[in-house]
Enzyme design. Structure first.
Site, mmCIF file in Angstrom:
data_model
loop_
_atom_site.group_PDB
_atom_site.id
_atom_site.type_symbol
_atom_site.label_atom_id
_atom_site.label_comp_id
_atom_site.label_asym_id
_atom_site.label_seq_id
_atom_site.Cartn_x
_atom_site.Cartn_y
_atom_site.Cartn_z
ATOM 1 N N TYR A 53 0.863 -1.177 0.000
ATOM 2 C CA TYR A 53 0.000 0.000 0.000
ATOM 3 C C TYR A 53 0.904 1.232 0.000
ATOM 4 O O TYR A 53 2.090 1.157 0.342
ATOM 5 C CB TYR A 53 -0.807 0.069 1.299
ATOM 6 C CG TYR A 53 -2.032 -0.800 1.413
ATOM 7 C CD1 TYR A 53 -3.087 -0.698 0.503
ATOM 8 C CD2 TYR A 53 -2.172 -1.674 2.492
ATOM 9 C CE1 TYR A 53 -4.234 -1.466 0.669
ATOM 10 C CE2 TYR A 53 -3.324 -2.437 2.660
ATOM 11 C CZ TYR A 53 -4.348 -2.334 1.737
ATOM 12 O OH TYR A 53 -5.484 -3.063 1.899
ATOM 13 N N GLU A 99 -5.202 -1.427 9.035
ATOM 14 C CA GLU A 99 -4.935 -1.298 10.470
ATOM 15 C C GLU A 99 -3.973 -0.134 10.731
ATOM 16 O O GLU A 99 -3.221 -0.121 11.710
ATOM 17 C CB GLU A 99 -4.375 -2.615 11.065
ATOM 18 C CG GLU A 99 -5.380 -3.722 11.142
ATOM 19 C CD GLU A 99 -5.723 -4.296 9.759
ATOM 20 O OE1 GLU A 99 -6.886 -4.112 9.347
ATOM 21 O OE2 GLU A 99 -4.873 -4.921 9.123
ATOM 22 N N ASN A 157 -9.989 0.641 -1.903
ATOM 23 C CA ASN A 157 -9.743 -0.579 -1.136
ATOM 24 C C ASN A 157 -11.037 -1.062 -0.489
ATOM 25 O O ASN A 157 -11.613 -0.351 0.325
ATOM 26 C CB ASN A 157 -8.708 -0.309 -0.044
ATOM 27 C CG ASN A 157 -8.176 -1.591 0.565
ATOM 28 O OD1 ASN A 157 -7.348 -2.267 -0.064
ATOM 29 N ND2 ASN A 157 -8.657 -1.941 1.730
ATOM 30 N N GLU A 158 -11.449 -2.246 -0.890
ATOM 31 C CA GLU A 158 -12.687 -2.823 -0.355
ATOM 32 C C GLU A 158 -13.803 -1.766 -0.340
ATOM 33 O O GLU A 158 -14.517 -1.607 0.659
ATOM 34 C CB GLU A 158 -12.471 -3.405 1.046
ATOM 35 C CG GLU A 158 -11.606 -4.645 1.045
ATOM 36 C CD GLU A 158 -11.611 -5.397 2.373
ATOM 37 O OE1 GLU A 158 -11.919 -4.798 3.418
ATOM 38 O OE2 GLU A 158 -11.328 -6.604 2.356
ATOM 39 N N GLU A 234 -5.744 -10.354 -1.316
ATOM 40 C CA GLU A 234 -5.353 -10.390 0.090
ATOM 41 C C GLU A 234 -5.673 -11.772 0.600
ATOM 42 O O GLU A 234 -6.809 -12.064 0.987
ATOM 43 C CB GLU A 234 -6.118 -9.342 0.902
ATOM 44 C CG GLU A 234 -5.573 -7.955 0.746
ATOM 45 C CD GLU A 234 -6.293 -6.959 1.629
ATOM 46 O OE1 GLU A 234 -6.682 -7.328 2.759
ATOM 47 O OE2 GLU A 234 -6.485 -5.816 1.180
ATOM 48 N N TYR A 301 1.368 -10.220 12.485
ATOM 49 C CA TYR A 301 0.306 -10.805 11.649
ATOM 50 C C TYR A 301 0.383 -12.333 11.551
ATOM 51 O O TYR A 301 -0.295 -12.948 10.753
ATOM 52 C CB TYR A 301 0.350 -10.177 10.236
ATOM 53 C CG TYR A 301 -1.019 -9.962 9.638
ATOM 54 C CD1 TYR A 301 -1.767 -8.826 9.932
ATOM 55 C CD2 TYR A 301 -1.575 -10.909 8.788
ATOM 56 C CE1 TYR A 301 -3.021 -8.631 9.388
ATOM 57 C CE2 TYR A 301 -2.839 -10.722 8.234
ATOM 58 C CZ TYR A 301 -3.550 -9.583 8.542
ATOM 59 O OH TYR A 301 -4.809 -9.388 7.993
HETATM 60 C C1 GLA Z 1 -8.961 -5.924 4.542
HETATM 61 C C2 GLA Z 1 -8.239 -4.659 4.145
HETATM 62 C C3 GLA Z 1 -6.787 -4.648 4.584
HETATM 63 C C4 GLA Z 1 -6.669 -5.127 6.009
HETATM 64 C C5 GLA Z 1 -7.298 -6.506 6.133
HETATM 65 C C6 GLA Z 1 -7.241 -7.080 7.521
HETATM 66 O O1 GLA Z 1 -8.737 -6.889 3.657
HETATM 67 O O2 GLA Z 1 -8.289 -4.469 2.758
HETATM 68 O O3 GLA Z 1 -6.278 -3.370 4.446
HETATM 69 O O4 GLA Z 1 -7.320 -4.232 6.831
HETATM 70 O O5 GLA Z 1 -8.641 -6.424 5.822
HETATM 71 O O6 GLA Z 1 -5.956 -7.167 7.979
#
Ligand code: GLA
Length: 584
Positions: A53, A99, A157-158, A234, A301
């Site tokens: 990122y 995060e 992102n999402e 991811e 992680y």
């Molecule tokens: C999602 C987000 C990431 C991160 C993960 C959890 O996939 O896209 O940036 O927050 O969750 O770690």
């Protein structure tokens, strides 16, 4: 000139199918002198790509700044990826979640009155364009068509978990294209029908974020996108930790089997995280789905490469899986060396309430000013006013974001925690003097509708009356450096906070340190002036990682800012990391 493209079923590199086997490393969570080591170890596990990122707020602490040197030298990070023979995926957001404090959005941006982030609000889009224009000279020439490592970029992102403003995604896509970002553009979403529907556009390649139920997730992705490569952008092989909760780990065999299924299905993958690193300083984010939960300092992680850069069991298991599908170098990384535990005395102290605040920074106001209104990125602000009460009295806090440490003059009277929804603090009988409320921002929410919310405190009531007339002063714990330090005479004595403690660590050859925080309450640590992050007795994390790169042969300084108190005035350097108890 090479061309990376989206084929009928595969990504293609110069017309040949290319299966991306990538791992995430966030340059902003790794000391820059460790970048090459971590990237090389990714190659040795068999990865062919590194994903990162870009954290906007890491580069732009104010609207008029954009730093790209040292730890912020994204260009150098990408160059090292290329020198190691790997490709790169760049995800500039502008929102990244991750995060990370405020999901990567600068606080000066989210403090802009009436701004609607992650939407086609013109004020927001203007700032996003400026940000991407700053990035363009770094990213554009490093795309594969110019001989650079970048093969893919992600938009937002999402987004499907947040909004459904298609004009926003369209606008962002146009900005990317106008800046010359010509590689295929992707989106990522959790593989739920509504999220996939809202999070992408026909011109963007849809990918998923998930860690299990691989066949089902890939099938859902395929339903939403009938051609083109399947990609798990991811692949969650671990998870993050909150203060006061347990340390997350995942079963190595389950994770390796899931990777095998992904690669066996011909899908491309980005392991999230290959190497998580550390939330150095005050950079951690938080979650809040009714209960505020700040992230710990370690972003280990449970990744294949641990926070301190050594391979784990998962590393070896993944390497074996990848070898079934792609060439893996014969060379292997070294295992973590044994280090001897040792104890270092803290020799000097300064009572933190004795440190004069920077009066030039003080403002007066009736309603307590927010951090955002003061334009401070935190994490500490002091709110003061005089009080004089007769008999018993109780303070009522109407909002605390996120911790209020309450004093009358220099006497500690209580603490209110946002995560416990604390509101009431009794005062000593006949309390008289300066009421001082030290408010700590524990990290801004990085996911969901609370993104960008203000920090500070709401109104405070005393015996039912709202207190007005506050003096509000941002305060940096390092102000203590300027104050008069006192020598600590008895090393075994407990020392009450808030206090700044100082000591010297002698090092012959720099090696990683793991500072054992179990004898301390809550605070943060600086090593040679670098903030290695927060600690808290709530755990689960019980050691703070100090990269060897921060140390030099000879004398190294350690400063501990402790809010509650320490059991004794020394620092224990543990033999290895202790990220705390797991779920049982
Ligand atoms: C999602 C987000 C990431 C991160 C993960 C959890 O996939 O896209 O940036 O927050 O969750 O770690």
């Amino acid at each position: 000139m090479s061309v990376f493209a989206i084929g009928e079923r595969d990504f293609t590199l110069d017309g040949e199918p290319f299966q991306i086997i990538s791992g995430a490393i966030h340059y902003f969570r790794v000391h820059p002198d460790s970048w090459r080591d971590r990237i090389r170890k990714a190659r040795l596990m068999g990865l062919n790509t590194i994903e990162t990122y870009v954290a906007w707020n890491f580069h732009a602490p104010s609207r008029d700044e954009f730093h790209t040197d040292g730890a912020r030298d994204l260009g150098r990070f990408l160059d090292i990826i290329q020198e190691e023979g790997l490709r790169a995926i760049v995800r500039p957001g502008p929102y990244i979640c991750a995060e990370w404090d405020n999901g990567g959005l600068p606080t000066w941006l989210t403090a802009t009155p009436d701004i609607v982030v992650r939407s086609s609000d013109p004020t927001y889009l203007t700032e996003v364009e400026r940000y991407l224009e700053h990035l363009a000279p770094i990213v554009e020439p490093r795309q594969i068509n110019h001989g650079g490592p970048i093969i893919l970029m992600q938009v937002e992102n999402e987004y499907g978990a947040y909004g459904n403003d298609r004009a926003y995604l369209t606008h962002l896509t146009n900005v990317y294209r106008n800046l010359g970002f010509v590689v295929p553009l992707t989106t990522v979403d959790q593989p739920m029908d509504d999220m996939l529907a809202h999070g992408t556009l026909p011109d963007l390649h849809t990918t998923g974020s998930f860690g299990s139920r691989i066949d089902e997730r890939l099938a859902t992705l395929r339903e939403h996108q009938t051609t083109g490569p399947l990609m798990c952008s991811e692949f969650w092989i671990g998870w993050f930790d909150h203060w006061g909760a347990h340390h997350h780990t995942t079963d190595v065999a389950d994770a390796a089997n899931a990777l095998d299924r992904l690669l066996g299905a011909g899908a491309s993958v980005n392991i999230y995280m290959f190497h998580g690193g550390t939330n150095f300083g005050f950079t951690n984010g938080a979650n809040d789905k009714g209960v505020y939960q700040p992230l710990v300092t370690s972003y280990d992680y449970d990744a294949p490469l641990a926070e301190d850069g050594y391979p784990t069991e998962k590393y070896w298991a993944f390497r074996e899986v990848i070898a079934r599908y792609a060439p893996v170098p014969a060379e292997v990384p070294a295992e973590r060396p044994l280090v001897a535990e040792r104890s270092v005395p803290l020799t000097h102290r300064v009572g933190w309430l004795d440190v004069p605040l920077d009066v030039d920074e003080a403002v007066t106001c009736d309603s307590p000013a927010t951090f955002d209104g003061l334009n401070v990125s935190g994490p500490f602000v002091v709110y003061e006013r005089d009080i004089a009460v007769e008999g018993d009295a109780v303070l009522r806090f109407n909002q605390v974001r996120d911790i209020a440490y309450v004093f009358v003059d220099t006497t500690f009277v209580g603490v209110a925690y946002r995560d416990h929804h604390d509101a009431f603090i009794p005062l000593p009988t006949d309390a008289r003097g300066t009421l001082r409320v030290l408010v700590e921002d524990q990290g801004r929410v990085n996911y969901g509708p609370r993104l960008g919310e203000w920090k500070g405190m709401g109104t405070v009531e005393l015996q039912g009356h709202i207190l007005t007339g506050w003096r509000v002063t941002p305060c940096d714990p390092l102000l203590a450096e300027r104050a008069a330090w006192h020598e600590i005479s008895t090393l075994s004595d407990a020392i009450p906070g808030p206090v700044m403690l100082r000591g010297d660590v002698h090092v012959d050859v720099p090696e990683n340190l793991y500072l054992d925080t179990s004898g301390w309450g809550k605070g943060a640590v600086w090593v040679n002036g670098f903030n290695v992050g927060r600690y808290w007795s709530r755990g689960p994390q019980h050691t703070l990682f100090v990269p060897a790169e921060l140390l030099r042969p000879g004398v190294n300084s350690i400063m501990v800012f402790e809010l509650f108190g320490v059991a004794s005035a020394h620092v224990v350097c543990a033999a290895g990391p202790d990220l705390g108890h797991t779920e049982f």
